[in-house]
Design a protein around this motif. Structure first.
Motif, PDB file in Angstrom:
ATOM      1  N   LEU A  57     -86.796  97.801   5.614  1.00 41.86           N
ATOM      2  CA  LEU A  57     -85.764  98.547   5.596  1.00 41.86           C
ATOM      3  C   LEU A  57     -85.325  98.628   7.446  1.00 41.86           C
ATOM      4  O   LEU A  57     -83.911  98.144   6.884  1.00 41.86           O
ATOM      5  N   LEU A  58     -85.766  98.689   8.429  1.00 39.78           N
ATOM      6  CA  LEU A  58     -85.000  98.443   9.517  1.00 39.78           C
ATOM      7  C   LEU A  58     -84.124  97.602   9.128  1.00 39.78           C
ATOM      8  O   LEU A  58     -83.141  96.955   9.810  1.00 39.78           O
ATOM      9  N   ILE A  59     -84.623  96.560   8.849  1.00 42.13           N
ATOM     10  CA  ILE A  59     -84.264  94.661   9.164  1.00 42.13           C
ATOM     11  C   ILE A  59     -83.022  94.655   8.079  1.00 42.13           C
ATOM     12  O   ILE A  59     -82.288  93.834   8.364  1.00 42.13           O
ATOM     13  N   VAL A  60     -83.598  95.199   6.262  1.00 42.73           N
ATOM     14  CA  VAL A  60     -82.542  95.201   5.792  1.00 42.73           C
ATOM     15  C   VAL A  60     -81.408  95.471   6.013  1.00 42.73           C
ATOM     16  O   VAL A  60     -79.768  95.398   5.590  1.00 42.73           O
ATOM     17  N   ALA A  61     -81.187  96.965   6.943  1.00 42.91           N
ATOM     18  CA  ALA A  61     -79.909  97.857   7.476  1.00 42.91           C
ATOM     19  C   ALA A  61     -79.828  96.844   8.238  1.00 42.91           C
ATOM     20  O   ALA A  61     -78.075  96.681   8.338  1.00 42.91           O
ATOM     21  N   VAL A  63     -79.368  93.499   8.418  1.00 43.86           N
ATOM     22  CA  VAL A  63     -78.938  92.507   7.879  1.00 43.86           C
ATOM     23  C   VAL A  63     -77.414  92.685   7.219  1.00 43.86           C
ATOM     24  O   VAL A  63     -76.367  91.776   6.894  1.00 43.86           O
ATOM     25  N   CYS A  64     -77.808  94.197   6.715  1.00 46.39           N
ATOM     26  CA  CYS A  64     -76.853  94.393   5.069  1.00 46.39           C
ATOM     27  C   CYS A  64     -75.396  94.627   6.356  1.00 46.39           C
ATOM     28  O   CYS A  64     -73.782  94.919   6.102  1.00 46.39           O
ATOM     29  N   PHE A  65     -75.906  95.872   7.817  1.00 44.60           N
ATOM     30  CA  PHE A  65     -74.983  95.856   8.670  1.00 44.60           C
ATOM     31  C   PHE A  65     -73.722  94.455   8.972  1.00 44.60           C
ATOM     32  O   PHE A  65     -72.951  94.731   8.928  1.00 44.60           O
ATOM     33  N   TYR A  66     -74.596  94.091   9.630  1.00 47.74           N
ATOM     34  CA  TYR A  66     -73.454  92.961  10.251  1.00 47.74           C
ATOM     35  C   TYR A  66     -73.497  91.462   9.379  1.00 47.74           C
ATOM     36  O   TYR A  66     -72.338  91.028   9.058  1.00 47.74           O
ATOM     37  N   LEU A  67     -74.362  90.937   8.256  1.00 51.75           N
ATOM     38  CA  LEU A  67     -74.026  90.141   7.400  1.00 51.75           C
ATOM     39  C   LEU A  67     -72.965  89.924   6.194  1.00 51.75           C
ATOM     40  O   LEU A  67     -72.871  89.535   5.626  1.00 51.75           O
ATOM     41  N   THR A  75     -74.804  99.369  -0.848  1.00 51.35           N
ATOM     42  CA  THR A  75     -75.518  99.477  -1.862  1.00 51.35           C
ATOM     43  C   THR A  75     -76.977  98.326  -1.443  1.00 51.35           C
ATOM     44  O   THR A  75     -77.423  99.108  -2.282  1.00 51.35           O
ATOM     45  N   ILE A  76     -76.655  97.567  -1.071  1.00 48.32           N
ATOM     46  CA  ILE A  76     -78.284  97.100  -1.192  1.00 48.32           C
ATOM     47  C   ILE A  76     -79.213  97.900  -0.624  1.00 48.32           C
ATOM     48  O   ILE A  76     -80.788  98.588  -0.607  1.00 48.32           O
ATOM     49  N   PHE A  77     -79.025  98.396   0.974  1.00 49.80           N
ATOM     50  CA  PHE A  77     -79.150  99.513   1.436  1.00 49.80           C
ATOM     51  C   PHE A  77     -79.917 100.990   0.557  1.00 49.80           C
ATOM     52  O   PHE A  77     -81.087 101.644   1.267  1.00 49.80           O
ATOM     53  N   ILE A  78     -78.691 101.916   0.309  1.00 51.74           N
ATOM     54  CA  ILE A  78     -79.449 102.428  -0.754  1.00 51.74           C
ATOM     55  C   ILE A  78     -79.843 102.466  -1.188  1.00 51.74           C
ATOM     56  O   ILE A  78     -81.188 102.703  -1.617  1.00 51.74           O
ATOM     57  N   LEU A  79     -79.966 100.748  -2.288  1.00 49.59           N
ATOM     58  CA  LEU A  79     -80.977 100.769  -3.592  1.00 49.59           C
ATOM     59  C   LEU A  79     -82.408 100.646  -2.591  1.00 49.59           C
ATOM     60  O   LEU A  79     -83.353 101.192  -3.165  1.00 49.59           O
TER      61      LEU A  79
END
Length: 404
Positions: A57-61, A63-67, A75-79
């Motif tokens: 989840l940390l990695i997803v956050a 990636v979502c925040f920076y890219l 949306t992806i992070f919440i899911l």
């Protein structure tokens, strides 16, 4: 663009980034609060909380925040957070009324404690013992309720298995058997694999594996009728190599794989299968001092002269007290194992694998995910619980090398 325009643009971008960061922090706070509440409420152990999932989840956050853009990233992070939250196991236990469970090896140790614990929960317990007139059986009769029945059962005796099945079937009066807990087991003798006689390998396999398989095969019609649970008490040694436990570990590895295959075979019948892999706990699987001394003498007598010469008496003598040293370093609190077995028996959605006890989750993780030299290093530190004495021939070889 003028310097003022550049500054305004940079300021606007910084504000957007701050807003996005605040949104991610808000989502994370809500998720962590909800997840923590669910973990505490359901008494989920740290290994079941899936630490790897949190790291993912940390990695997803990041990636979502920076890219990604703010809308898509959030949306992806919440899911992802919702998916993780749903995956946290819920402690939803079935009622114990009319649940009948057979436990093997209830004379002492874990089986004895489990029989008492399940009886207190209201389960109809069939506690199998090697000696119906023994001290362990008498204690169960004295302490437990009238629901508990003492069953004579040596898991290596096919006639006793048939007789036990017939007796339990009669007492169930047409109902199914909810659970079987394969607890009966022997550790044999702790020593280098080369030193152990084949008879000891056979004994471990007969009790720890063939006995469980035979009992399962005999009682499965009753288990299928109830769409119940098959629980195998294996060991951490069943899926990671532990020095000087060749016979015991091989039998537990066989039991672990048997359990895994039976899980697949019995899905269609509605029967759920679980394997429990405890680390070190104080039970009577560690034999008495007199029996250990006798086994030690028998092993020494069975060795070929050249093998005995290569190892030397000093090295062989170190194994006399090894069982007691292992017993001394084991945990006396059986609660983690009892809780996991109860969860496997009574949870609506039990796990397939349980790892109660110190290092029981860490060591297998180390073995599966790191190079062997890393595991060997830690295994040497963790399991080296007696003097580090080399066999005689290796000592002589080292002495020659030093002199040369």
């Amino acid at each position: 663009m003028s310097p003022t325009g550049d500054w305004d643009f940079a300021w606007d971008m910084a504000l957007v980034q701050c807003e996005s960061l605040l949104l991610y922090c808000a989502v994370s706070a809500v998720f962590m609060g909800s997840a923590l509440h669910k973990l505490i409420r359901n008494k989920v152990k740290i290994e079941h909380a899936c630490v790897c999932g949190l790291l993912s989840l940390l990695i997803v956050a990041l990636v979502c925040f920076y890219l990604l853009s703010r809308s898509i990233g959030l949306t992806i992070f919440i899911l992802s957070c919702i998916t993780y939250y749903i995956s946290i196991p819920v402690r939803d236990l079935l009622p114990t009324k009319d649940k009948a469970v057979l436990i093997t090896g209830c004379d002492s140790g874990l089986g004895h404690a489990l029989a008492k614990h399940l009886d207190e929960l209201g389960v109809l317990v069939f506690a199998s013992v090697l000696d119906k007139k023994g001290q362990g059986a008498e204690e169960l009769r004295r302490i437990c309720s009238s629901r508990l029945s003492i069953i004579q059962l040596d898991v290596t005796d096919s006639e006793q298995i048939k007789a036990a099945c017939s007796e339990i079937k009669g007492r169930l009066q047409g109902e199914g058997l909810w659970g079987i807990v394969h607890n009966a087991g022997v550790i044999g003798y702790i020593a280098d694999g080369e030193l152990l006689p084949i008879s000891l390998y056979k004994q471990c396999m007969d009790v720890n594996f063939f006995g469980a398989a035979h009992v399962t095969k005999t009682f499965l019609p009753l288990l299928r009728k109830a769409k119940g649970r098959l629980i195998c008490i294996s060991s951490m040694a069943g899926h990671v190599p532990i020095p000087r436990l060749a016979a015991y570990a091989a039998s537990k590895a066989a039991l672990t794989m048997y359990c895994a295959v039976m899980r697949q075979d019995l899905i269609k019948w509605g029967v759920k299968v679980a394997a429990v892999h405890p680390s070190g706990f104080k039970t009577n699987i560690y034999d008495s001092h007199e029996n250990l001394s006798s086994q030690n003498r028998n092993i020494l007598d069975s060795l070929m002269p050249d093998v005995k010469e290569d190892y030397g008496e000093e090295y062989l003598e170190t194994f006399k007290d090894l069982h007691h040293e292992m017993f001394a370093t084991s945990s006396s609190d059986l609660t983690p194992v009892l809780e996991d077995v109860c969860h496997a028996l009574l949870a609506r959605n039990p796990h397939f694998s349980y790892t109660p006890g110190r290092f029981a989750h860490f060591i297998p993780c180390l073995f599966r995910n790191f190079p062997l030299w890393v595991y060997d290093h830690f295994a040497k530190k963790i399991f080296q619980i007696h003097r580090n004495i080399l066999p005689r021939s290796l000592q002589l070889s080292q002495t020659k090398n030093w002199r040369s």
